[in-house]
Design an enzyme around this catalytic site. Structure first.
Site, PDB file in Angstrom:
ATOM      1  N   ASP A  37      66.179   1.459  27.541  1.00  0.00           N
ATOM      2  CA  ASP A  37      66.185   0.688  27.977  1.00  0.00           C
ATOM      3  C   ASP A  37      64.530   0.328  28.577  1.00  0.00           C
ATOM      4  O   ASP A  37      63.972  -1.168  28.821  1.00  0.00           O
ATOM      5  CB  ASP A  37      67.066  -0.168  28.776  1.00  0.00           C
ATOM      6  CG  ASP A  37      67.833  -1.078  27.695  1.00  0.00           C
ATOM      7  OD1 ASP A  37      67.264  -1.647  26.558  1.00  0.00           O
ATOM      8  OD2 ASP A  37      68.635  -1.613  27.842  1.00  0.00           O
TER       9      ASP A  37
ATOM     10  N   GLN B 211      74.118  -3.020  26.447  1.00  0.00           N
ATOM     11  CA  GLN B 211      73.875  -4.640  26.915  1.00  0.00           C
ATOM     12  C   GLN B 211      74.798  -5.510  27.682  1.00  0.00           C
ATOM     13  O   GLN B 211      75.258  -6.008  28.426  1.00  0.00           O
ATOM     14  CB  GLN B 211      74.408  -5.303  24.696  1.00  0.00           C
ATOM     15  CG  GLN B 211      74.024  -6.133  24.586  1.00  0.00           C
ATOM     16  CD  GLN B 211      72.375  -6.236  24.268  1.00  0.00           C
ATOM     17  OE1 GLN B 211      72.010  -5.398  24.117  1.00  0.00           O
ATOM     18  NE2 GLN B 211      71.855  -7.797  24.668  1.00  0.00           N
TER      19      GLN B 211
ATOM     20  N   LYS C 292      70.436  -4.199  16.239  1.00  0.00           N
ATOM     21  CA  LYS C 292      70.164  -2.637  17.254  1.00  0.00           C
ATOM     22  C   LYS C 292      70.783  -1.617  16.176  1.00  0.00           C
ATOM     23  O   LYS C 292      70.096  -0.222  16.481  1.00  0.00           O
ATOM     24  CB  LYS C 292      70.643  -2.818  18.591  1.00  0.00           C
ATOM     25  CG  LYS C 292      69.610  -3.102  19.637  1.00  0.00           C
ATOM     26  CD  LYS C 292      70.295  -2.976  21.066  1.00  0.00           C
ATOM     27  CE  LYS C 292      69.596  -4.375  21.583  1.00  0.00           C
ATOM     28  NZ  LYS C 292      69.328  -4.792  23.211  1.00  0.00           N
TER      29      LYS C 292
END
Ligand code: GUN
Length: 289
Positions: free
Chosen positions: A116, A93, A49
């Site tokens: 997200d 995460q 990422k």
């Protein structure tokens, strides 16, 4: 082979579009990435990422915390980032260590920085046809289909799997594209027969190679969201590729299909921000067919 959907190439194209937009519009975007603990797979994902951020001209700000970080401290950090005007997106995460309540942490992220698309407000916005951050993997599947020239409108779409991060938002997105959507799961009867009616079959069940050619109508488009490491060290999906490929008109491979799209769509969320035009609903209000 013309029938393989090249997720690597399509994800690269999307990242290049993000980079171009950042350059052309002189955007200054920052993504905060929080990693708690030392799960090696998560470390690899987070590393990828950050690389994608570098490629797109997005600043990434890393917060690597020890596995024994308290829930309270993590919530405080998220709150600080929520109020930090120099941060546009926040990514925590997953999975988090067992002593931390993931739902609580997701709810703590400001819906306007939830790149997200996991916050209940963004999930709710998607389901009632309002703009909001879209969950990256299902949004990536839509891009794979559109950029491969697959017509979605009016098609029978069968989704196997009803998870909060793939199956359910996938169903909402396909509905928004005017597909007729069926969601199957572990209690579904006659799964094979239902799958055989699909023009577009999306598989997100988490069982290696479960779907073989007996589930697939000749000419169907097959999207495999699963990813598993086999005993021989190779990766495979939820779909038995060798069995299904001859029957499908288009199919995603594993690796190199849906996988790379998640990070590309994360970049798109960070660069476009909340409220991008392609988050527009098919219908906003009222009853109706
Ligand atoms: N863990 C595995 N996939 C994801 C993802 O897309 N987002 C976050 N935050 N964690 C993950």
């Amino acid at each position: 082979m013309g029938k393989i959907i090249d997720g690597k190439a399509i994800s690269q194209q999307i990242k290049e579009e993000c980079r171009e937009k950042v350059e052309k519009e002189g955007l200054k975007r920052s993504l905060a990435v929080i990693l708690v603990g030392d799960d090696p797979a998560s470390a690899v994902y987070v590393g990828n990422k950050k690389k994608a951020c570098d490629f797109c001209g997005v600043r990434s700000v890393s917060h690597e915390l020890p596995a024994n970080t308290s829930e309270e401290d993590l919530l405080k950090l998220v709150d600080t980032l929520n109020h930090d005007d120099s941060i546009d997106g926040i990514l925590v995460q997953l999975p988090l260590p067992a002593h931390i309540d993931e739902d609580k942490v997701i709810r703590q992220i400001s819906p306007d920085k939830d790149v997200d698309g996991f916050h209940p407000e963004n999930v709710g916005r998607l389901s009632i046809g309002q703009k909001g951050f879209l969950s990256c993997t299902p949004a990536g599947v839509i891009q794979l289909l559109k950029r491969s020239g697959v017509e979605i409108d009016g098609k029978n779409c069968v989704i196997i799997g009803r998870s909060n991060i793939v199956g359910k938002p996938m169903a909402m997105l396909m509905l928004r594209e005017n597909a007729t959507v069926t969601v199957c799961h572990s209690h579904t009867k006659d799964l094979r027969e239902i799958c055989k009616r699909a023009d577009i079959l999306i598989v997100a069940i988490g069982k290696p190679k479960m779907v073989d050619a007996s589930y697939v109508r000749e000419g169907a488009v097959v999207i495999d969201v699963g990813i598993h490491r086999q005993e021989n060290g190779k990766l495979c999906g939820d779909v038995d590729f060798d069995s299904v490929e001859p029957v499908a008109s288009l199919i995603t491979p594993v690796p190199g299909g849906v996988g790379p799209m998640t990070i590309a769509m994360l970049m798109k969320n960070v660069v476009d921000g909340n409220g991008a035009d392609d988050q527009l609903p098919y219908v906003a209000i009222g009853f109706g067919l």
